[in-house]
Design an enzyme around this catalytic site. Structure first.
Site, PDB file in Angstrom:
ATOM      1  N   SER A 286       0.686  -1.192   0.023  1.00  0.00           N
ATOM      2  CA  SER A 286      -0.157   0.167   0.224  1.00  0.00           C
ATOM      3  C   SER A 286       0.503   1.319   0.356  1.00  0.00           C
ATOM      4  CB  SER A 286      -0.970   0.083   1.688  1.00  0.00           C
ATOM      5  OG  SER A 286       0.260   0.400   2.500  1.00  0.00           O
ATOM      6  N   LYS A 287       0.168   2.535  -0.393  1.00  0.00           N
ATOM      7  CA  LYS A 287       1.040   3.522   0.049  1.00  0.00           C
ATOM      8  C   LYS A 287       1.657   4.078   1.123  1.00  0.00           C
ATOM      9  CE  LYS A 287      -1.456   5.607  -3.934  1.00  0.00           C
ATOM     10  NZ  LYS A 287      -2.880   6.142  -3.963  1.00  0.00           N
ATOM     11  N   ARG A 288       1.555   3.108   2.165  1.00  0.00           N
ATOM     12  CA  ARG A 288       1.551   4.010   3.435  1.00  0.00           C
ATOM     13  C   ARG A 288       2.922   3.659   3.464  1.00  0.00           C
ATOM     14  NH1 ARG A 288      -0.617   0.630   7.497  1.00  0.00           N
ATOM     15  NH2 ARG A 288      -1.172  -1.021   5.951  1.00  0.00           N
TER      16      ARG A 288
ATOM     17  N   GLY B 163       5.291   3.407   1.235  1.00  0.00           N
ATOM     18  CA  GLY B 163       6.182   4.307   0.112  1.00  0.00           C
ATOM     19  C   GLY B 163       5.115   4.289  -0.988  1.00  0.00           C
TER      20      GLY B 163
END
Ligand code: GLU
Length: 510
Positions: free
Chosen positions: A265-267, A269
């Site tokens: 997930s974007k969390r 990176g």
């Protein structure tokens, strides 16, 4: 499992031509997971001499824009995964954008309705929400009750006057068995699946319906996709049966996780291809890393070209379990590929990052200028992990003087050996007027400076490096001097000489 695939495509019984598809939704840039799915499809197709189709799945997106489709095309072209048929290139089974195929879905929905395999459903969202609640209250999995399954002709007429219906598929009671090329056999209990919508009231098909119609019409033989779609597969298999289409083979690839083993997930990176593209990651580094997320060559090799992977690719070496996308590992792959790039290509790839030095992608570079820039970017290729790191590393090679000395450089410049080293340098290298400094002249000259000073090589070379670059690390000294040329090298050393022996502060400006 592998045997079956091999028998089918390589053995005597090979009658079928492999056809796979990329089926992204146009919701922005492709992300790492999409690219891995595309890559495995591509590898499979190319390995078996098959065809790749690009289909845009835009029936679930609020608005489908040409621009969004173009983004997908650009991303795929950049990463280097090509396709033989489909969006942007055409082919015999188009159109390849689902929003342009509504009449095709309607035709098949009508066929299902006329055979009693599908029916109109007039339930309102409120009624469905009530049903759901009632199921949950009884502790059961909510599903459609089948309320509109057997409406009379009169009821249909009455309801049609008030509401636009959806079309639901009449789910049969058979068990569904999936012989997955990666996961093995999976049994589904169809009694947990309620009659599902295949056409919405706005005339658009749902994903499960459109994907089956399209895969069948486009003669797709193998569907390789992420395992988040496994729960859709029994629905799709039932539709294949009902529509009388031959069933393709399915292979569900396990998901990609973050280094901390949670869903990518974007969390943690960036997950978008565009991020890696802009940051200066090379397509081959990304593909190499992604190829090894789930697939293994069966030994410890890591650096593998796309061609090598393609030659060796098979689904029986794709793992059933998830794999980890590690940005640090990608950095490693990227630095390996940057190091291996030839200077010409490295410069082309680096040009978009050199704007602050007045150089741009479309700069018309003369032969000499190009050569000089090639030398510059090549001089730092061992010390960068991505192309966007180049400007920082090469800044000292542009401009006349050194902007500032870093702390360790200043120590050398202010240290006791700077004076003899720097004045020796000026004496040796100002002996000629030639602007160019060749490697041999540099090496012989530095040797002389070291010999004359008589204090050991390091104590001579470090102040010189500090004076020329403002740092104590970087490309080899002779490379730095070749790039700077005689005049700039001498000027920088002269400027540093003024700072020796207790003068603090940065470099004296020239
Ligand atoms: N459009 C779907 C997706 O992007 C494709 C799923 C499939 O491969 O069937 O997830």
């Amino acid at each position: 499992m592998a045997l079956k695939i091999n028998q089918l495509h390589e053995g005597e019984g090979m009658t079928e031509k492999v056809r796979v598809r990329f089926a992204p939704a146009p919701t922005g840039h492709l992300h790492i997971g999409n690219i891995r799915t595309c890559l495995f499809n591509w590898l499979f197709a190319r390995h078996y001499n098959g065809k790749v189709i690009l289909r845009i799945e835009d029936t679930d997106v609020a608005r489908s824009l040409d621009e969004a489709c173009q983004t997908i095309v650009d991303d795929l072209r950049w990463i280097g995964l090509d396709w033989d048929e489909g969006y942007g290139v055409g082919g015999p089974y188009g159109p390849y954008r689902q929003s342009e195929r509504l009449d095709v879905y309607r035709k098949y929905a009508e066929a299902l309705i006329s055979r009693g395999d599908a029916y109109f459903c007039y339930c309102t969202p409120e009624e469905l929400a009530e049903e759901r609640k009632a199921y949950l209250a009884r502790g059961r999995m909510p599903r459609y009750s089948g309320k509109c399954r057997n409406l009379s002709r009169d009821e249909v007429e009455r309801l049609s006057a008030e509401r636009t219906p959806v079309v639901r598929f009449r789910v049969p009671v058979d068990a569904v068995i999936l012989d997955d090329m990666i996961k093995g056999e999976i049994n589904f209990d169809s009694s947990t699946i309620g009659d599902f919508v295949i056409m919405r009231s706005d005339g658009f098909p749902t994903y499960n319906f459109a994907v089956v119609v399209d895969d069948a019409e486009m003669k797709v033989t193998h569907i390789i996709r992420g395992d988040e779609h496994i729960s859709n597969t029994p629905r799709q298999i039932m539709l294949y049966e009902a529509l009388g289409f031959p069933r393709p083979k399915f292979g569900h690839v396990a998901m990609i996780l973050d280094p901390d083993k949670t869903k990518l997930s974007k969390r943690h990176g960036a997950t978008s291809l565009s991020y890696y593209r802009e940051a200066g990651y090379l397509p081959e580094a990304i593909l190499n890393h992604l190829a090894l997320l789930g697939w293994t060559p069966g030994d410890t090799r890591e650096i593998m070209s796309l061609h090598e992977v393609q030659t060796e690719f098979s689904l029986d070496r794709v793992s059933k379990g998830p794999s980890v996308f590690d940005p640090k590992k990608l950095d490693w792959f990227n630095s390996q590929y940057i190091r291996a790039s030839d200077p010409d290509r490295l410069l082309d790839m680096a040009l978009p990052y050199l704007g602050r030095f007045g150089i741009h992608e479309d700069s018309q570079l003369g032969g000499e200028e190009r050569e000089r820039l090639e030398k510059i970017v090549t001089s730092v290729r061992d010390s960068i992990t991505n192309l966007s790191g180049i400007p920082e590393e090469v800044a000292f090679l542009f401009g006349d003087g050194v902007e500032a000395y870093d702390e360790s450089a200043r120590k050398w410049i202010e240290g006791p050996t700077a004076k003899p080293a720097l004045s020796g340098f000026i004496e040796v290298f100002s002996g000629s007027d030639a602007a160019e400094l060749g490697r041999e002249e540099i090496q012989a000259g530095l040797k002389r400076v070291i010999g004359d000073a008589g204090i050991g090589a390091r104590k001579v070379l470090m102040p010189i490096r500090a004076a020329l670059t403002g740092r104590t690390k970087g490309p080899e000294l002779h490379v730095v001097m070749e790039i700077l040329g005689r005049e700039r090298s001498i000027n920088r050393v002269r400027a540093a000489l003024l700072d020796t022996g207790g003068n603090s502060g940065g470099a004296t400006s020239l």
